[in-house]
Design a protein around this motif. Structure first.
Motif, PDB file in Angstrom:
ATOM      1  N   ILE A 168      68.206  46.485  69.106  1.00 43.95           N
ATOM      2  CA  ILE A 168      69.007  45.381  68.587  1.00 43.95           C
ATOM      3  C   ILE A 168      68.983  44.239  69.588  1.00 43.95           C
TER       4      ILE A 168
ATOM      5  N   ALA B 139      62.975  49.353  59.722  1.00 47.03           N
ATOM      6  CA  ALA B 139      64.257  50.069  59.648  1.00 47.03           C
ATOM      7  C   ALA B 139      64.072  51.572  59.467  1.00 47.03           C
TER       8      ALA B 139
ATOM      9  N   ARG C  20      67.043  43.118  64.545  1.00 44.13           N
ATOM     10  CA  ARG C  20      66.795  44.516  64.890  1.00 44.13           C
ATOM     11  C   ARG C  20      65.364  44.873  64.514  1.00 44.13           C
TER      12      ARG C  20
ATOM     13  N   ILE D 282      67.124  44.291  55.244  1.00 44.42           N
ATOM     14  CA  ILE D 282      66.787  45.554  55.890  1.00 44.42           C
ATOM     15  C   ILE D 282      65.471  46.008  55.282  1.00 44.42           C
TER      16      ILE D 282
ATOM     17  N   GLN E 173      71.711  38.363  64.300  1.00 43.02           N
ATOM     18  CA  GLN E 173      71.317  39.583  64.999  1.00 43.02           C
ATOM     19  C   GLN E 173      69.937  39.984  64.497  1.00 43.02           C
TER      20      GLN E 173
ATOM     21  N   GLU F 270      71.601  39.393  54.747  1.00 43.54           N
ATOM     22  CA  GLU F 270      71.073  40.511  55.501  1.00 43.54           C
ATOM     23  C   GLU F 270      69.794  41.041  54.850  1.00 43.54           C
TER      24      GLU F 270
ATOM     25  N   HIS G 120      66.625  43.303  59.897  1.00 44.33           N
ATOM     26  CA  HIS G 120      66.225  44.575  60.488  1.00 44.33           C
ATOM     27  C   HIS G 120      64.838  44.936  59.964  1.00 44.33           C
TER      28      HIS G 120
ATOM     29  N   SER H  18      64.922  50.836  66.247  1.00 42.38           N
ATOM     30  CA  SER H  18      66.284  51.158  66.677  1.00 42.38           C
ATOM     31  C   SER H  18      66.801  50.186  67.735  1.00 42.38           C
TER      32      SER H  18
END
Lengths: 240, 261
Positions: free
Chosen positions: A209, A185, A204, A166, A202, A164, A182, A207
C-alpha cells in the motif's frame, strides 16, 4: 489439481467454474483457501458458481453458502445442468440464471466483456494480440463508484476521490487518478498502475500500500507509472 | 411553449439548496417569468419560510397527490410578484407519501402554464432525492467550496449521469469567499470545476445579507442578490459573464506561473 477452480470476471460479478469431476471436499477447501488468500479482493464481491453437470445436494450447497457468507462473499447464482443441483439452488433461494440477477454494482456502465473469439487460427498471432481480459470504462468514475474485476481496467476519464477500482490485473487511467486503486489484487506483483495524472488517495499493488506524497497541488500534471520494485511501490515518469 | 422543470439538489445538507431555490425563483419572477417553486422536502418543509409564505399555506403537495385538493388550491401566490407561486411540502408526512410518478404528473400538469418549475430537493440520495429528480428536465447542483460538499456533489452527479435517462447537470457554487480563495485557504472555482467537470452556471459569494433576508422571507439584495439575478439570466439563456470568477482565476494563473518553476 490446479485448475479444478477457475475465476473469470463477468458483468454480474465473478464467475467461478468448478470442474465437475473434481472431488467436492477438495473443491471446497481449495475454493475457500483461494478466497482467503485474496480476502481483500473478495470481500463484498458477488460471485456466480458454474457447477456444470455435478449433482450437489442441498446440505452440501448450504455448507458452501455459509462458508462464503462467513467471508462476506455474496453467492448470487448457481449455474448447473443437474436437476439435483438446480433443486438445491432453488431451495436456498439462489438464482438459476444470470438473467435473474442484475449486473454488479459499478460494472453496470462498463462495456460488457467480450468473450475471446473461440476460433482464432492458432500460431497466427502472438499471445499479445489475443490479449488478456479487461474492461474499458468510458466515463469519469465519480465518488462512491466501485469497480471490481479479476481482469485489467482501463478508464477513459478521471477517477475522482471516493471512487475505487479493485482489479486482478493492471489499471490504466487516461485522465486524472485521485481515488483508491488496487492493481494485482489477487496477488500479482508484476501489475502496474498508469495515469495521465497520478494523484491517488491510496494506491495498492498486490499486498503493498502506498499513499501519494503531499505535493504542491498546482504542479503540472504528468503521466506516471507505478509498479513494484525491490518490495516497494515506485512511481516514475512515463516517458518511454 | 412548454416550461422547464429544474431540480435543485446537492447531496450534502446545509449547502444552500433552499436558499438558492427561493432566490432563484424570486429573481426569475423579477424578470417577469411565470414561476412555480415546489418544495419536495416532505416532512422538513422550509422553502415557504425562506420565501415568506408560511402564513398563507392551506394545502400542500401531499394533499394534491392524495386528492384532498386540486393543484390550483395548493398553489400559494407570492405577495411580491404576480406570477410566482409555491407548492409547499407537507410537515406531517414523510417522503414515502409521494412517488416519482406523482412528481412527474404534477410537473406535467404545470408545464404548459409556467416558464420554470423549480423543485427543491431534500438532502441525501434516497427516496426524496429520487422524487425530486423524477420530473427534471435539468438539474442544478449546489455545492460549497469545501471538500465534503464537493465530494457529495460528485456522487450525486454520478447518480444522475447513470440514471435511465441522463439529465443535463449544471453547477452552482454557493458561499464563495474570494478572500480565502486568494490566500489558498478555500477551494477555488477552478479547483471545483476541475474535479466535477460539469458546466458552471452560477457563483454566489458569501454574503451576510443572505441570512438576514432568508429569516425575513424576502429576496436577497447586495452582492449575493446580484449573483442570483445573474444565475437567473443565464438559466433564461442570456450570456452573463462571471464577476468574481475572473479575479480568482487570474490570481490562480499568476500562482501557477510561479509554482511551476
Amino acid at each position: 489439481m490446479q485448475d479444478q477452480v477457475e475465476f473469470k470476471g463477468i458483468r454480474e460479478g465473478i464467475l467461478i467454474t468448478i470442474d465437475p469431476e473434481a472431488e467436492w471436499g477438495d473443491v471446497l477447501s481449495d475454493l475457500t483457501a483461494r478466497i482467503d488468500n485474496q480476502a481483500a479482493f473478495f470481500r463484498g464481491a458477488t460471485i456466480v458458481l458454474q457447477l456444470g453437470k455435478r449433482a450437489v445436494q442441498r446440505p452440501e450447497l448450504a455448507r458452501l453458502l455459509n462458508r462464503l457468507r462467513e467471508r462476506d462473499v455474496n453467492l448470487a447464482s448457481v449455474l448447473s445442468t443437474s436437476a439435483t443441483t438446480q433443486g438445491a439452488t432453488r431451495q436456498l433461494g439462489l438464482a438459476l440464471d444470470l438473467s435473474e440477477i442484475g449486473p454488479a454494482e459499478g460494472v453496470r456502465q462498463a462495456t460488457p466483456q467480450i468473450e475471446r473469439p473461440p476460433e482464432y487460427p492458432e500460431k497466427m498471432f502472438d499471445d499479445e494480440i489475443v490479449g488478456s481480459e479487461g474492461i474499458l470504462i468510458r466515463r469519469t468514475l465519480r465518488g462512491g463508484r466501485v469497480i471490481r474485476t479479476p481482469g485489467h481496467v482501463v478508464v477513459v476519464g478521471d477517477v475522482n476521490p471516493g471512487a475505487e477500482i479493485i482489479a486482478g490485473g493492471d489499471i490504466v487511467v487516461w485522465g486524472r487518478l485521485r481515488g483508491v486503486v488496487h492493481a494485482g489484487a489477487m496477488g500479482d506483483e508484476s501489475c502496474v498502475i498508469c495515469a495521465l495524472d497520478l494523484q491517488p488517495t491510496q494506491l495498492r499493488i498486490s499486498s503493498l500500500i502506498s499513499v501519494s506524497p503531499p505535493t504542491n497541488k498546482r504542479r503540472k500534471p504528468r503521466p506516471e507509472r507505478a509498479y513494484i520494485q525491490d518490495g516497494q511501490i515506485k512511481a516514475e515518469d512515463w516517458n518511454h | 411553449m412548454s416550461g422547464r422543470v429544474i431540480t435543485v439538489t446537492s447531496g450534502k445538507g446545509g449547502v444552500g439548496k433552499t436558499t438558492t431555490t427561493a432566490n432563484l425563483a424570486m429573481a426569475l419572477a423579477s424578470l417577469e417569468k411565470r414561476i412555480i417553486a415546489i418544495d419536495a422536502d416532505i416532512g422538513l418543509r422550509n422553502l415557504d419560510l425562506v420565501m415568506g409564505l408560511e402564513n398563507r399555506i392551506v394545502y400542500d403537495l401531499v394533499d394534491v397527490v392524495e386528492g384532498r385538493c386540486t393543484l390550483r388550491q395548493a398553489m400559494v401566490k407570492h405577495k411580491g410578484y404576480p406570477y410566482l407561486y409555491l407548492i409547499p411540502a407537507s410537515q406531517t408526512r414523510d417522503k414515502t407519501a409521494i412517488t416519482p410518478q406523482n412528481m412527474r404528473a404534477v410537473a406535467m400538469e404545470l408545464k404548459d402554464s409556467y416558464d420554470f418549475i423549480l423543485v427543491d430537493s431534500p438532502a441525501g440520495i434516497e427516496w426524496g432525492f429520487k422524487n425530486a429528480i423524477a420530473p427534471a428536465d435539468e438539474v442544478l447542483i449546489v455545492t460549497n467550496p469545501d471538500v465534503s460538499a464537493v465530494r457529495d456533489a460528485d456522487r450525486i452527479i454520478g447518480l444522475i449521469e447513470t440514471h435511465d435517462v441522463p439529465i443535463p447537470v449544471r453547477l452552482v457554487i454557493n458561499r464563495l469567499k474570494s478572500g480565502m480563495v486568494r490566500k489558498g485557504e478555500m477551494l477555488s472555482v477552478d479547483d471545483i470545476i476541475g474535479l466535477l467537470s460539469i458546466r458552471l452556471v452560477g457563483v454566489i459569494p458569501e454574503d451576510e445579507n443572505v441570512l438576514r433576508s432568508s429569516n425575513q422571507g424576502v429576496a436577497v439584495a447586495g452582492p449575493a442578490g446580484q449573483a442570483f439575478l445573474n444565475l437567473a439570466r443565464r438559466l433564461d439563456g442570456e450570456q452573463v459573464p462571471f464577476q468574481s470568477l475572473e479575479i480568482t482565476s487570474l490570481m490562480d494563473r499568476f500562482r501557477r506561473l510561479f509554482n511551476n518553476r
